[in-house]
Design a protein around this motif. Structure first.
Motif, mmCIF file in Angstrom:
data_model
loop_
_atom_site.group_PDB
_atom_site.id
_atom_site.type_symbol
_atom_site.label_atom_id
_atom_site.label_comp_id
_atom_site.label_asym_id
_atom_site.label_seq_id
_atom_site.Cartn_x
_atom_site.Cartn_y
_atom_site.Cartn_z
ATOM 1 N N SER A 193 0.843 -1.129 0.043
ATOM 2 C CA SER A 193 0.028 0.085 0.133
ATOM 3 C C SER A 193 0.760 1.205 0.032
ATOM 4 N N ARG A 194 2.133 1.108 0.310
ATOM 5 C CA ARG A 194 3.089 2.256 0.249
ATOM 6 C C ARG A 194 4.341 1.615 -0.389
ATOM 7 N N PRO A 195 4.924 2.655 -1.367
ATOM 8 C CA PRO A 195 5.917 2.114 -2.197
ATOM 9 C C PRO A 195 6.975 1.342 -1.674
ATOM 10 N N GLY A 196 7.432 0.275 -1.731
ATOM 11 C CA GLY A 196 8.569 -0.441 -1.593
ATOM 12 C C GLY A 196 8.400 -1.237 0.028
ATOM 13 N N ARG A 197 7.160 -0.829 0.503
ATOM 14 C CA ARG A 197 6.854 -1.264 1.859
ATOM 15 C C ARG A 197 5.940 -2.299 1.768
ATOM 16 N N TYR A 198 6.222 -3.542 2.394
ATOM 17 C CA TYR A 198 5.349 -4.785 2.117
ATOM 18 C C TYR A 198 4.815 -5.276 3.332
ATOM 19 N N ASP A 199 3.396 -5.444 3.630
ATOM 20 C CA ASP A 199 2.677 -5.840 4.672
ATOM 21 C C ASP A 199 2.131 -7.285 4.453
ATOM 22 N N TRP A 200 2.609 -8.307 5.155
ATOM 23 C CA TRP A 200 2.194 -9.668 4.643
ATOM 24 C C TRP A 200 1.024 -10.044 5.542
ATOM 25 N N THR A 201 0.382 -9.068 6.030
ATOM 26 C CA THR A 201 -0.829 -9.721 7.208
ATOM 27 C C THR A 201 -1.914 -10.346 6.501
ATOM 28 N N SER A 202 -2.102 -9.972 5.139
ATOM 29 C CA SER A 202 -3.508 -10.505 4.196
ATOM 30 C C SER A 202 -3.015 -11.618 3.721
#
Length: 389
Positions: A66-75
């Motif tokens: 959702s933000r450039p280059g920042r990954y959130d794997w909670t989904s």
């Protein structure tokens, strides 16, 4: 020759995972709309009870980055872990018509961002399982290029830029393939597009119809480098050919669909033979299905033709019922009754109860059981194995 894939079941279940924005700006998230994202473990376990151990499922790029280059794997981590717990094999879709809002699909940024995202996803999957990962990188390149780039029915909602979009999606697929192989050298890839037949009853339109029919191969040919080699295509970028086939995939170029009883309707078995002669790759029916009471006879018809093609030496390694769950329609949220299972019951007590969570469409379940016995006989498996030698 590409080695045959090792799918755990011949019949697969496909979870609708489209994430595109409609032209009114609404972002779809079908994994959420069907509640599969929160009921993945129960959904997987329900499919196993019907002999389906291989599934198509999706990761949602727009949520992860959702933000450039920042990954959130909670989904995605709960789904990965649910698959491991249940013991299903997942073909992961990485871009099913949707991408993050901050990425411009027309710029080199899209290719670069997708390759980085693909490598990062492969790394997370490798950290969760030792299974050979299988990916569909960009779903239906040729169809999306027409639907979104040529006739503006979904994003990027442009007219007359279909070929440009197709080039961009092919570049992104090539870059993502290389990026994933740097992380998981043995990864397998399924490239999907609709399998179509376009004809004309008018002699003056037959050449137009044939050009339209042959356009179904453009993305595959670009990936191999047979068409527009400047995009970087080469033989190694086409692994498993995935073919999406529905009741509306054959039509007259002057208008109107073809019914199976029409003399101009082409047998699916012949179409599969043509694809195999053209590419010499393992094949899979990666989407097929229909709505309502037609679900059972449609599976019977498609299975008959796939069985015939396998008997002729065509290595069809899987058939995916898609979508495996009922879902709300893209444009109007209507209840599309396509699934082996329906909507989550409002009175379902929770994930502990498989039977109570979603209603089963019994006629399709019965047909699936019949076809599983047919395709899982040793002689049927031997036939397709010989097709890959």
């Amino acid at each position: 020759m590409m080695p045959p894939p090792n799918f755990r079941s011949f019949f697969w279940g496909g979870f609708e995972c489209a994430t595109h924005r409609r032209n009114d700006g609404v972002r779809l998230d079908l994994l959420k709309s069907t509640a599969h994202d929160v009921h993945a473990l129960t959904d997987y376990a329900s499919l196993i009870k019907h002999g389906i151990i291989t599934v198509r499922d999706g990761v949602r790029w727009h949520l992860i980055e959702s933000r450039p280059g920042r990954y959130d794997w909670t989904s995605v981590l709960p789904m990965l872990r649910a698959a491991n717990t249940a013991g299903v094999q997942v073909v992961w879709d990485l871009c099913h018509y949707g991408w993050p809002d901050h990425v411009d699909i027309w710029r080199p940024q899209f290719v670069e961002a997708f390759a980085k995202f693909a490598a990062a996803t492969a790394g997370v999957i490798a950290s969760e399982t030792e299974d050979v990962p299988i990916f569909t990188l960009i779903n239906e390149i040729s169809f999306w290029s027409w639907f979104g780039g040529e006739v503006a029915d979904i994003r990027p909602s442009t007219f007359g830029r279909g070929l440009e979009l197709k080039h961009q999606l092919v570049r992104a697929s090539i870059a993502a393939t290389d990026a994933i192989r740097s992380v998981s050298p043995h990864a397998r890839f399924i490239t999907t597009d609709p399998l179509i037949n376009v004809v004309s009853r008018l002699p003056e339109r037959r050449d137009d119809a044939e050009r339209h029919r042959l356009s179904q191969y453009q993305a595959f040919d670009m990936l191999t480098g047979a068409l527009w080699p400047g995009l970087g295509g080469a033989s190694r970028y086409l692994d498993i050919v995935g073919l999406n086939y529905y009741s509306f995939n054959q039509w007259l170029i002057e208008g109107g669909g073809l019914e199976p009883t029409d003399p101009m309707y082409r047998p699916l078995s012949d179409m599969l033979q043509e694809v195999y002669r053209r590419y010499g790759r393992p094949l899979a029916i990666t989407e097929t299905g229909t709505e309502g009471q037609s679900r059972q006879p449609w599976l019977s018809l498609v299975s008959d033709h796939v069985f015939q093609a396998r008997g002729a030496g065509v290595p069809v390694h899987g058939l995916c019922l898609y979508p495996i769950l009922d879902y709300p329609g893209w444009a109007n949220d209507r209840h599309c009754e396509t699934g082996l299972f329906g909507y989550v019951s409002a009175s379902a007590p929770g994930q502990e109860s498989l039977a109570a969570l979603r209603p089963l469409f019994r006629p399709l379940a019965d047909e699936l059981a019949l076809q599983r016995r047919r395709f899982e006989e040793p002689s049927a498996a031997r036939t397709v194995e010989l097709g890959c030698t």
